[in-house]
Design a protein around this motif. Structure first.
Motif, short mmCIF file in Angstrom:
data_model
loop_
_atom_site.label_atom_id
_atom_site.label_comp_id
_atom_site.label_asym_id
_atom_site.label_seq_id
_atom_site.Cartn_x
_atom_site.Cartn_y
_atom_site.Cartn_z
N ASN A 142 -14.91 21.93 -36.48
CA ASN A 142 -13.49 21.56 -36.35
C ASN A 142 -13.15 20.40 -37.30
O ASN A 142 -12.09 20.41 -37.94
N VAL A 143 -14.01 19.41 -37.36
CA VAL A 143 -13.78 18.26 -38.24
C VAL A 143 -13.77 18.71 -39.70
O VAL A 143 -12.87 18.36 -40.47
N LEU A 144 -14.75 19.51 -40.09
CA LEU A 144 -14.82 20.01 -41.46
C LEU A 144 -13.59 20.85 -41.80
O LEU A 144 -13.05 20.76 -42.91
N GLN A 166 -5.32 10.71 -37.70
CA GLN A 166 -4.84 12.06 -38.02
C GLN A 166 -5.81 13.10 -37.48
O GLN A 166 -5.38 14.10 -36.90
N LEU A 167 -7.10 12.87 -37.69
CA LEU A 167 -8.10 13.80 -37.18
C LEU A 167 -8.05 13.88 -35.66
O LEU A 167 -8.10 14.96 -35.08
N LYS A 168 -7.94 12.73 -35.02
CA LYS A 168 -7.88 12.68 -33.55
C LYS A 168 -6.70 13.49 -33.04
O LYS A 168 -6.82 14.23 -32.06
N ASN A 169 -5.55 13.38 -33.70
CA ASN A 169 -4.36 14.12 -33.29
C ASN A 169 -4.45 15.61 -33.58
O ASN A 169 -3.89 16.42 -32.85
N LYS A 170 -5.12 15.98 -34.65
CA LYS A 170 -5.19 17.38 -35.06
C LYS A 170 -6.24 18.20 -34.30
O LYS A 170 -6.12 19.41 -34.21
N ILE A 171 -7.27 17.53 -33.77
CA ILE A 171 -8.35 18.24 -33.09
C ILE A 171 -8.14 18.08 -31.59
O ILE A 171 -8.58 17.10 -30.99
N ALA A 172 -7.47 19.05 -31.00
CA ALA A 172 -7.14 18.99 -29.58
C ALA A 172 -8.41 18.97 -28.73
O ALA A 172 -9.33 19.75 -28.94
N THR A 178 -15.92 9.94 -33.44
CA THR A 178 -16.67 8.91 -34.16
C THR A 178 -18.10 9.36 -34.42
O THR A 178 -18.62 9.23 -35.54
N GLU A 179 -18.76 9.90 -33.40
CA GLU A 179 -20.15 10.36 -33.54
C GLU A 179 -20.24 11.47 -34.58
O GLU A 179 -21.14 11.45 -35.44
N ARG A 180 -19.35 12.45 -34.51
CA ARG A 180 -19.42 13.58 -35.45
C ARG A 180 -19.13 13.14 -36.88
O ARG A 180 -19.79 13.60 -37.81
N LEU A 181 -18.17 12.25 -37.05
CA LEU A 181 -17.90 11.75 -38.40
C LEU A 181 -19.10 11.00 -38.96
O LEU A 181 -19.45 11.17 -40.14
#
Length: 98
Positions: A11-13, A25-31, A39-42
């Motif tokens: 999802n992050v990729l 932006q990532l936090k808002n886009k990944i429901a 944070t861990e995945r990044l």
């Protein structure tokens, strides 16, 4: 395949394949993803060489994430996985999320 193991990595990729994103932006886009998990995945994706983190040294903090060269090479494969999912969506039974 080991680099993609773990919930939320794809999802992050997927979100980063279209360009630079800030953490918010990532936090808002990944429901559904928690701040801790994002944070861990990044951090994992950065350590694995798929994501680049840019700290712009501003106050308030401004951090941007983008795909590395290796991550950009993965983008067409993510597109193919998405296409495959669209094709087989109705051929496989729905999976329970419980």
């Amino acid at each position: 395949m080991t680099l993609l193991t773990g919930r939320w990595k794809i999802n992050v990729l997927w979100m980063l394949k279209n360009g630079v994103n800030r953490y918010g932006q990532l936090k808002n886009k990944i429901a559904g993803i928690s701040e801790k998990m994002l944070t861990e995945r990044l951090r994992e994706l950065e350590a694995e060489g798929l994501v680049i983190r840019k700290d712009l040294q501003t106050i308030p903090p401004h951090v941007e994430y983008e795909l590395s060269e290796a991550g950009r090479l993965l983008a067409p494969i993510l597109d193919q996985l998405s296409d495959w999912g669209d094709e087989v969506r109705f051929l496989v039974p729905a999976q329970s999320t419980n």
